[in-house]
Scaffold this motif. Sequence first.
Motif, mmCIF file in Angstrom:
data_model
loop_
_atom_site.group_PDB
_atom_site.id
_atom_site.type_symbol
_atom_site.label_atom_id
_atom_site.label_comp_id
_atom_site.label_asym_id
_atom_site.label_seq_id
_atom_site.Cartn_x
_atom_site.Cartn_y
_atom_site.Cartn_z
ATOM 1 N N MET A 1 3.623 -5.375 7.198
ATOM 2 C CA MET A 1 2.548 -4.716 6.468
ATOM 3 C C MET A 1 2.293 -3.374 7.142
ATOM 4 N N LYS A 2 2.167 -2.353 6.321
ATOM 5 C CA LYS A 2 1.950 -0.992 6.791
ATOM 6 C C LYS A 2 0.479 -0.637 6.599
ATOM 7 N N THR A 3 -0.084 0.115 7.559
ATOM 8 C CA THR A 3 -1.468 0.565 7.470
ATOM 9 C C THR A 3 -1.491 2.080 7.541
ATOM 10 N N VAL A 4 -2.181 2.712 6.584
ATOM 11 C CA VAL A 4 -2.290 4.173 6.552
ATOM 12 C C VAL A 4 -3.729 4.563 6.257
ATOM 13 N N SER A 5 -4.090 5.774 6.651
ATOM 14 C CA SER A 5 -5.437 6.272 6.353
ATOM 15 C C SER A 5 -5.494 6.726 4.901
ATOM 16 N N LEU A 6 -6.695 6.882 4.399
ATOM 17 C CA LEU A 6 -6.873 7.301 3.006
ATOM 18 C C LEU A 6 -6.260 8.674 2.768
ATOM 19 N N ARG A 7 -6.477 9.598 3.693
ATOM 20 C CA ARG A 7 -5.913 10.950 3.552
ATOM 21 C C ARG A 7 -4.394 10.907 3.561
ATOM 22 N N GLU A 8 -3.830 10.095 4.461
ATOM 23 C CA GLU A 8 -2.380 9.954 4.533
ATOM 24 C C GLU A 8 -1.837 9.322 3.253
ATOM 25 N N ALA A 9 -2.566 8.357 2.698
ATOM 26 C CA ALA A 9 -2.140 7.710 1.454
ATOM 27 C C ALA A 9 -2.118 8.713 0.307
ATOM 28 N N VAL B 1 6.136 -0.206 -1.631
ATOM 29 C CA VAL B 1 5.542 -1.341 -2.339
ATOM 30 C C VAL B 1 6.535 -1.925 -3.335
ATOM 31 N N GLU B 2 7.322 -1.066 -3.975
ATOM 32 C CA GLU B 2 8.338 -1.551 -4.906
ATOM 33 C C GLU B 2 9.372 -2.426 -4.196
ATOM 34 N N GLN B 3 9.557 -2.199 -2.904
ATOM 35 C CA GLN B 3 10.498 -2.990 -2.117
ATOM 36 C C GLN B 3 9.861 -4.295 -1.622
ATOM 37 N N GLY B 4 8.579 -4.514 -1.966
ATOM 38 C CA GLY B 4 7.918 -5.765 -1.622
ATOM 39 C C GLY B 4 6.943 -5.666 -0.461
ATOM 40 N N GLU B 5 6.762 -4.489 0.104
ATOM 41 C CA GLU B 5 5.862 -4.333 1.241
ATOM 42 C C GLU B 5 4.419 -4.129 0.767
ATOM 43 N N THR B 6 3.458 -4.616 1.537
ATOM 44 C CA THR B 6 2.045 -4.409 1.252
ATOM 45 C C THR B 6 1.527 -3.302 2.152
ATOM 46 N N VAL B 7 0.763 -2.367 1.579
ATOM 47 C CA VAL B 7 0.221 -1.245 2.334
ATOM 48 C C VAL B 7 -1.297 -1.355 2.341
ATOM 49 N N VAL C 1 -4.792 0.494 3.101
ATOM 50 C CA VAL C 1 -5.354 1.846 3.210
ATOM 51 C C VAL C 1 -6.720 1.725 3.889
ATOM 52 N N THR C 2 -6.936 2.579 4.907
ATOM 53 C CA THR C 2 -8.166 2.497 5.682
ATOM 54 C C THR C 2 -8.977 3.783 5.574
ATOM 55 N N ARG C 3 -10.282 3.653 5.813
ATOM 56 C CA ARG C 3 -11.174 4.811 5.933
ATOM 57 C C ARG C 3 -11.959 4.608 7.227
ATOM 58 N N ASP C 4 -11.890 5.562 8.101
ATOM 59 C CA ASP C 4 -12.537 5.471 9.414
ATOM 60 C C ASP C 4 -12.091 4.218 10.167
ATOM 61 N N GLY C 5 -10.821 3.845 10.002
ATOM 62 C CA GLY C 5 -10.264 2.703 10.713
ATOM 63 C C GLY C 5 -10.573 1.350 10.109
ATOM 64 N N LYS C 6 -11.344 1.325 9.028
ATOM 65 C CA LYS C 6 -11.695 0.052 8.392
ATOM 66 C C LYS C 6 -10.913 -0.094 7.084
ATOM 67 N N PRO C 7 -10.334 -1.270 6.826
ATOM 68 C CA PRO C 7 -9.576 -1.471 5.585
ATOM 69 C C PRO C 7 -10.461 -1.271 4.349
ATOM 70 N N VAL C 8 -9.936 -0.516 3.381
ATOM 71 C CA VAL C 8 -10.656 -0.260 2.141
ATOM 72 C C VAL C 8 -9.997 -1.013 0.981
ATOM 73 N N PHE C 9 -8.687 -0.904 0.872
ATOM 74 C CA PHE C 9 -7.975 -1.626 -0.181
ATOM 75 C C PHE C 9 -6.513 -1.769 0.210
ATOM 76 N N ASP C 10 -5.813 -2.659 -0.508
ATOM 77 C CA ASP C 10 -4.387 -2.880 -0.305
ATOM 78 C C ASP C 10 -3.626 -2.421 -1.533
ATOM 79 N N ILE C 11 -2.454 -1.898 -1.292
ATOM 80 C CA ILE C 11 -1.521 -1.605 -2.380
ATOM 81 C C ILE C 11 -0.473 -2.711 -2.300
ATOM 82 N N VAL C 12 -0.377 -3.513 -3.345
ATOM 83 C CA VAL C 12 0.497 -4.683 -3.327
ATOM 84 C C VAL C 12 1.486 -4.611 -4.476
ATOM 85 N N PRO C 13 2.632 -5.271 -4.330
ATOM 86 C CA PRO C 13 3.604 -5.288 -5.428
ATOM 87 C C PRO C 13 3.042 -5.998 -6.654
#
Length: 93
Positions: free
Chosen positions: A1-9, A20-26, A28-40
């Motif tokens: 699972m990959k974690t990225v900041s909102l700006r980076e996303a 995500v198309e390859q099956g990975e879940t991403v 997305v965080t804001r200020d280090g806290k998870p906000v949402f996931d991008i899932v296949p």
Amino acid sequence: MKTVSLREAQDRLDELAQDVEQGETVTVTRDGKPVFDIVPHTEVSNPVEKKGGIDWEAGQAYLRSKGITNPFPYIADDFDDPLPEDFLLRPLP
């Protein structure tokens, strides 16, 4: 699972979509806290399995089995008319 900041996303959305198309879940965080996931996206092969909501036929069959033929035997014609003003102004007991 990959974690990225909102700006980076925002900057790398196309690349993340490919991951995500390859099956990975991403995540997305804001200020280090998870906000949402991008899932296949998963396809449902049988649309009957995805059916939701109320099964009206089953409900009617249940009522008939209990001897209830008409659950709403009478609804007054003025059911949804506004209430009289004197009723609305009367204090509660």
